[in-house]
Scaffold this active site. Structure first.
Site, PDB file in Angstrom:
ATOM      1  N   SER A 140       0.852  -1.201   0.000  1.00  0.00           N
ATOM      2  CA  SER A 140       0.000   0.000   0.000  1.00  0.00           C
ATOM      3  C   SER A 140       0.880   1.241   0.000  1.00  0.00           C
ATOM      4  CB  SER A 140      -0.850  -0.001   1.275  1.00  0.00           C
ATOM      5  OG  SER A 140      -1.611   1.176   1.372  1.00  0.00           O
ATOM      6  N   TYR A 153      -1.888  -0.623  10.658  1.00  0.00           N
ATOM      7  CA  TYR A 153      -2.075  -1.000   9.234  1.00  0.00           C
ATOM      8  C   TYR A 153      -0.789  -0.722   8.457  1.00  0.00           C
ATOM      9  CZ  TYR A 153      -3.977  -1.125   4.478  1.00  0.00           C
ATOM     10  OH  TYR A 153      -4.189  -1.413   3.151  1.00  0.00           O
TER      11      TYR A 153
END
Ligand code: NDP
Length: 245
Positions: A140, A153
């Site tokens: 990501s 995350y």
């Protein structure tokens, strides 16, 4: 056209995984769809077949090492080789650290990190034996940058970038095994549905509107990496909506 090749996609029941499975099927890959929601996998298999492709599915929880091993074995049974594994399954229950959503931290570590590791553990011996293959990990932009609410995350996405790059460096250069990280920015999917921190939900609602990426944009990036000639290893693709800072 990569006829007769097998690609396994985790998290194929929605979003990026679903679009990637369809894209690879359209390029001639036999696609093995993995996720937990069977109804979604059945519907996707039918959709791929209706479009002239081939697909199977296997209900798989990526946090189970034995289920990941069984998934890779199922892929091998179909075609005798595994050409591509897309380690895509992931969760993003963003929260502020002081909310102590420890269960959600655990889940992210289990799915986003251990799921990728179990995928690698299951497929690497197969690819080393056949001396070819392509392992892709979906990290990501949050694996490059950290923002308030993304600590855990981001931690998982930094981790899988490190793991995937470390794996790439260790590949025997005489083998045609390629390793790729794909790091998307904001993509319109169901990913934010797992967020329970009300402050994050409010911050999202009040955020600057922008035209987000579509899952298909990431599927296109994955197909680009996969379709390169064997001597080309696209190490990482970082892809943001134009308007994302
Ligand atoms: P979605 O929520 O649409 O898809 C997530 C997928 O992961 C689902 O298919 C879900 O299937 C699967 N999954 C979750 N937990 C498990 C599990 N334990 N075992 C097997 N499968 C599981 O989100 P996206 O498509 O957006 O996310 C795909 C990947 O892309 C994730 O790794 C995410 O972190 C990453 N990403 C997404 C971005 C975005 O903006 N959307 C940006 C950057 C990265 P099921 O519930 O059926 O098991």
């Amino acid at each position: 056209m990569a006829l007769g090749k097998t690609a396994i996609v985790t998290g194929a029941s929605s979003g990026i995984g679903q679009a990637t499975a369809k894209e690879l099927a359209s390029k001639g890959y036999h696609v093995l769809l993995a996720a937990r929601r069977e109804d979604r996998l059945i519907a996707l298999k039918k959709e791929i077949e209706a479009a002239g492709g081939t697909a199977d599915y296997k209900i798989t929880d990526v946090t189970s090492r034995s289920e990941m091993t069984a998934l890779i074995e199922a892929g091998l049974e179909t075609n005798g080789t595994i050409d591509v594994l897309v380690n895509n399954a992931g969760l993003m229950p963003l929260s502020f650290m002081n909310k102590l959503k420890v269960d959600e931290w655990d889940k992210m570590i289990d799915v986003n990190i251990k799921g990728v590791l179990y995928g690698i553990a299951a497929v690497l011996p197969v690819m080393e034996k056949q001396k070819f293959g392509h392992i892709l990990t979906i990290s990501s932009v949050a694996g490059h940058t950290i923002s308030k609410g993304s600590a855990v995350y981001s931690g998982t996405k930094f981790a899988v970038r490190a793991i995937t790059e470390g794996l790439r460096q260790e590949i025997d250069p005489s083998h045609e095994i390629r390793v790729t990280i794909v790091s998307p920015g904001a993509v319109e999917t169901e990913l934010t549905d797992t967020i329970t921190d009300e402050d994050i939900i409010t911050a999202f609602k009040n955020g600057q509107p922008m035209e987000m990426l579509k899952a298909q944009d990431i599927a296109n990036a994955i197909a680009f990496a996969v379709e390169q000639p064997a001597y080309v290893d696209v190490n990482e693709i970082l892809i943001r909506p134009r308007q994302q800072p």
